[in-house]
Design an enzyme around this catalytic site. Structure first.
Site, PDB file in Angstrom:
ATOM      1  N   HIS A  72       0.901  -1.063   0.082  1.00  0.00           N
ATOM      2  CA  HIS A  72       0.020  -0.120  -0.043  1.00  0.00           C
ATOM      3  C   HIS A  72       0.975   1.309   0.088  1.00  0.00           C
ATOM      4  O   HIS A  72       0.397   2.224  -0.719  1.00  0.00           O
ATOM      5  CB  HIS A  72      -0.903  -0.013   1.125  1.00  0.00           C
ATOM      6  N   ARG A 100      24.352  -5.069 -15.783  1.00  0.00           N
ATOM      7  CA  ARG A 100      25.620  -5.347 -14.921  1.00  0.00           C
ATOM      8  C   ARG A 100      25.149  -6.299 -14.083  1.00  0.00           C
ATOM      9  O   ARG A 100      24.273  -6.445 -13.352  1.00  0.00           O
ATOM     10  CB  ARG A 100      25.702  -4.016 -14.100  1.00  0.00           C
ATOM     11  N   ARG A 105      26.292  -7.994 -19.582  1.00  0.00           N
ATOM     12  CA  ARG A 105      27.882  -8.181 -19.297  1.00  0.00           C
ATOM     13  C   ARG A 105      28.268  -9.254 -18.203  1.00  0.00           C
ATOM     14  O   ARG A 105      27.367  -9.540 -17.412  1.00  0.00           O
ATOM     15  CB  ARG A 105      28.255  -6.907 -18.728  1.00  0.00           C
ATOM     16  N   GLU A 153      37.765  -0.074 -22.215  1.00  0.00           N
ATOM     17  CA  GLU A 153      37.998   0.651 -21.035  1.00  0.00           C
ATOM     18  C   GLU A 153      38.942   0.863 -20.500  1.00  0.00           C
ATOM     19  O   GLU A 153      39.386   1.574 -19.548  1.00  0.00           O
ATOM     20  CB  GLU A 153      37.202  -0.291 -19.771  1.00  0.00           C
ATOM     21  N   ASN A 167      33.378   5.271 -17.708  1.00  0.00           N
ATOM     22  CA  ASN A 167      33.781   5.371 -16.077  1.00  0.00           C
ATOM     23  C   ASN A 167      35.061   4.855 -16.021  1.00  0.00           C
ATOM     24  O   ASN A 167      35.937   5.584 -15.530  1.00  0.00           O
ATOM     25  CB  ASN A 167      32.752   4.578 -15.619  1.00  0.00           C
ATOM     26  N   ASP A 168      35.335   3.658 -16.683  1.00  0.00           N
ATOM     27  CA  ASP A 168      36.833   3.067 -16.372  1.00  0.00           C
ATOM     28  C   ASP A 168      37.665   3.857 -17.527  1.00  0.00           C
ATOM     29  O   ASP A 168      38.833   3.981 -16.983  1.00  0.00           O
ATOM     30  CB  ASP A 168      36.758   1.439 -16.616  1.00  0.00           C
ATOM     31  N   ARG A 181      38.508   6.152  -9.794  1.00  0.00           N
ATOM     32  CA  ARG A 181      37.097   6.918  -9.818  1.00  0.00           C
ATOM     33  C   ARG A 181      36.370   6.767  -8.517  1.00  0.00           C
ATOM     34  O   ARG A 181      35.248   7.496  -8.513  1.00  0.00           O
ATOM     35  CB  ARG A 181      36.375   5.765 -10.801  1.00  0.00           C
ATOM     36  N   CYS A 236      28.372   3.266 -22.680  1.00  0.00           N
ATOM     37  CA  CYS A 236      27.555   2.898 -21.711  1.00  0.00           C
ATOM     38  C   CYS A 236      28.169   3.479 -20.570  1.00  0.00           C
ATOM     39  O   CYS A 236      27.659   3.003 -19.420  1.00  0.00           O
ATOM     40  CB  CYS A 236      27.419   1.305 -21.699  1.00  0.00           C
TER      41      CYS A 236
HETATM   42  C1  PEP Z   1      32.334   1.801 -17.299  1.00  0.00           C
HETATM   43  O1  PEP Z   1      33.372   1.688 -16.847  1.00  0.00           O
HETATM   44  O2  PEP Z   1      32.300   2.857 -17.938  1.00  0.00           O
HETATM   45  C2  PEP Z   1      31.003   0.883 -17.089  1.00  0.00           C
HETATM   46  C3  PEP Z   1      29.900   1.191 -17.829  1.00  0.00           C
HETATM   47  O3  PEP Z   1      31.277  -0.152 -16.430  1.00  0.00           O
HETATM   48  P1  PEP Z   1      31.085  -0.011 -14.859  1.00  0.00           P
HETATM   49  O4  PEP Z   1      30.614   1.560 -14.362  1.00  0.00           O
HETATM   50  O5  PEP Z   1      30.136  -1.093 -14.132  1.00  0.00           O
HETATM   51  O6  PEP Z   1      32.641  -0.255 -14.336  1.00  0.00           O
HETATM   52 MG    MG Z   2      33.573  -0.500 -16.118  1.00  0.00          MG
END
Ligand code: PEP
Ligand code: MG
Length: 599
Positions: free
Chosen positions: A203, A310, A346, A450, A473-474, A484, A521
């Site tokens: 609810h 992921r 992945r 990456e 990101n990597d 990071r 991504c």
């Molecule tokens: C990345 O590294 O950009 C990525 C999408 O993978 P993760 O952030 O899961 O390491």
């Molecule tokens: Mg990554």
């Protein structure tokens, strides 16, 4: 409802918690913890002459509870018609013999006080519900409890409203709320809800949705983990909750929240439109997700597939490593719900900043090394512990028979590494064939780009795979040597560093020269400021959190391919990240005044 919790019980360590996304929206604010109400009914034996008086006292409380519910219903009839049926059922229940007659019967037979009788009646009802297997019916016991609680409250005398003294918006955290509690909180004072109990159909979730208040539910023990006054980010899209967030997280989420508010009316319009520029260049806008529960968001925001699933989530917070059947069920669900759209899964990407609680004891535990980012993470761990990877491959291949599944390999650094994985995959395929298990022999296999070595060797790697997915990101972490997750160097984490932009360009060119698709991504793909640049660099797909998709689509539909290519050329001519940002500060408001007018 209870009172205020203790302040700053657990210090101010940042923590990320994962619950069930029950009502969409993002809020950042201080929390108010409502303590669990424990009603202990003492047992008092009554002299016979007082028994009827006690029955009367009980009936009066029940009648008052009914009047309050009727009143509440009247007050809400215009605002939230969807939730009225819940109140209606509670009105019926307070009159029902299950609670009313049973309690009266106990008062008379045992000559006891009304509170005790009600508690006993409730115990019996609980037992009866406990025998029923259907989870929906089981959940209805909660309704009986809410109603009984209301009567208890009236028997014991009213409590003060814990929100009465609050003068700014708060995120309310509690074990659970009754629907009426939730409804009473529909004021400007409540920014969001967070509960330990409940699922998507509870609810609290239903009412929160109809009130458009962001909510996350099913977060066990959350009332123990936080205290009134702590700051919290509640992401009702993903179910993620950041307790004591870092200033960067707060900044980022305030921006998401702003984007969401500004966009929500227009969103419905964009989700059904195609992702193409004014001159017809199409780019696939896909979703990044971590749990199958997020499928609803994928559909709601008009994603054209999943660009990154992921798969780690299935391995977190579990006593046992997931087996093939469990993984297969998850992957099959994703693939069949979204067919014919692609679903990119992945393989396990643990280590680095992603820790797994439990792996079979004989295995090395990744992430414990001195330098985890450069250690046994991701595909390296999978190569060391091939049994886990093979199980995942089997599950993925079986799911590939139900739609369009794409296998994505993370952190590839060399051709030989890729070849070792591919031959392992071929062996798994042969084995499935021998066992006559259906799968798609031509399943697409891609790698994440990456690390700089993969970019430099992209022309070679492109000959061995079906697609590239750039994990910015990597890639940023490894090319700029910035951890990071280290707050001391976070200010140096620069997605617009020309080295990063050139690497993206080089990867796109290498992929296209071999006729394969290139996707992005990383977080950058869902950041509005970088979207035009990435589109100009020629990517075929951007994959991002689902709620960002309509924004990206609107930008795409307001652009031409020539204009985007020219922007990318200018950006690639810049000598550092600051220059790129300056250029964008001039460019974006000029080309997209509605989106970037305030830059
Ligand atoms: C990345 O590294 O950009 C990525 C999408 O993978 P993760 O952030 O899961 O390491
Ligand atoms: Mg990554």
């Amino acid at each position: 409802m209870g009172g205020f919790g203790d302040r700053m019980k657990n210090g101010s360590e940042p923590r990320t918690l994962y619950g069930i996304a029950a009502s969409p929206g993002i809020v950042v604010g201080r929390i108010l913890v409502l303590k669990r109400r424990t009603r202990r009914a003492g047992r008092y034996h009554l002299p016979p002459e007082l028994v009827e008086q006690e029955v009367e006292r009980f009936r009066r409380a029940a009648a008052q509870a009914e009047r309050e519910l009727v009143e509440l219903r009247r007050a809400l009839v215009r605002d939230i018609p969807d939730s009225l049926s819940i109140i209606d059922s509670h009105i019926l229940m307070v009159k029902d013999r299950m609670i009313l007659d049973r309690s009266v019967e106990i008062i008379r037979r045992e000559q006891v006080n009304a509170e005790w009788a009600l508690a006993r009646a409730l115990q019996r009802i609980k037992k009866q519900f406990g025998r029923i297997d259907d989870p929906y019916i089981k959940d209805r016991y909660e309704d009986v409890k809410y109603v009984a609680d209301r009567v208890f409250g009236l028997l014991a005398g009213r409590e003060t409203d814990p929100l009465a003294d609050v003068d700014e918006g708060v995120i309310v955290v509690a074990h659970d709320f009754s629907p009426e509690d939730t409804l009473r909180m529909s004021s400007e004072k409540v920014l969001g809800f967070l509960t330990e109990k409940g699922g998507l159909t509870s609810h609290t979730a239903i009412v929160a949705r109809s009130l458009s208040i962001p909510a996350v539910v099913g977060l066990e023990q959350v009332t123990q983990l936080c205290a009134t006054g702590d700051t919290l980010i509640l992401d009702g899209f993903s179910g993620r909750v950041y307790l004591n967030p870092t200033p960067d997280q707060v900044k980022q989420y305030r921006e998401y929240a702003r984007q969401h508010r500004a966009f929500s009316d227009e969103m419905a319009f964009y989700i059904h439109l195609s992702s193409e520029t004014l001159d017809g260049m199409t780019v696939r806008l896909a979703a990044n997700i971590e749990m199958p529960d997020e499928l609803q968001s994928v559909l709601r925001y008009g994603a054209e597939g999943i660009g990154l699933f992921r798969s780690e989530f299935d391995y977190f917070h579990r006593e046992q490593t997931p087996d093939e059947e469990m993984l297969y069920a998850t992957y099959r669900e994703l693939v069949s719900v979204l067919a014919p759209m692609p679903v990119t899964i992945r393989t396990l990407d643990v280590g680095g900043d992603k820790f797994v609680d439990k792996l079979p004891s004989a295995m090395v535990c990744p992430g414990q090394e001195r330098n985890p980012a450069l250690g046994l993470r991701s595909i390296r761990f999978s190569l060391r512990e091939p049994s886990l990877l093979k199980t995942q491959f089997r599950a993925m291949l079986r799911a590939s028979a139900h739609g369009r599944l794409r296998i994505l390999l993370p952190l590839i650094t060399s051709l030989s590494e890729l070849q070792r994985i591919r031959s392992m995959l071929s062996r798994v395929m042969d084995e499935l064939e021998q066992r006559r298990i259906a799968f798609d022999r031509n399943v697409e296999v891609g790698i994440m780009i990456e690390v700089p070595s993969a970019v430099i060797m992209a022309d070679v790697l492109a000959g061995e795979v079906d697609f590239f997915s750039i994990g910015t990101n990597d890639l940023i972490q490894y090319s700029l040597a910035i951890d990071r997750s280290n707050q001391y160097v976070a200010h140096m984490y620069e997605p617009f560093h020309p080295a990063v932009l050139r690497m993206i360009r080089q990867t796109v060119e290498a992929g296209h020269a071999r006729g394969i698709e290139v996707s992005i991504c990383g977080e950058m793909a869902g950041d509005m400021i970088s979207t035009p640049v990435l589109l100009g660099l020629g990517v075929d797909e951007l994959s991002m959190r689902p709620s960002a998709i309509p924004y990206a689509k609107r930008l795409l539909r307001r652009s031409t391919s020539r204009q985007l290519a020219a922007l990318a050329r200018d950006v690639l001519g810049c000598r550092d990240g600051g220059e790129v940002r300056n250029l964008l500060t001039g460019y974006l408001p000029r080309h997209y005044p509605e989106e970037f007018g305030s830059l």
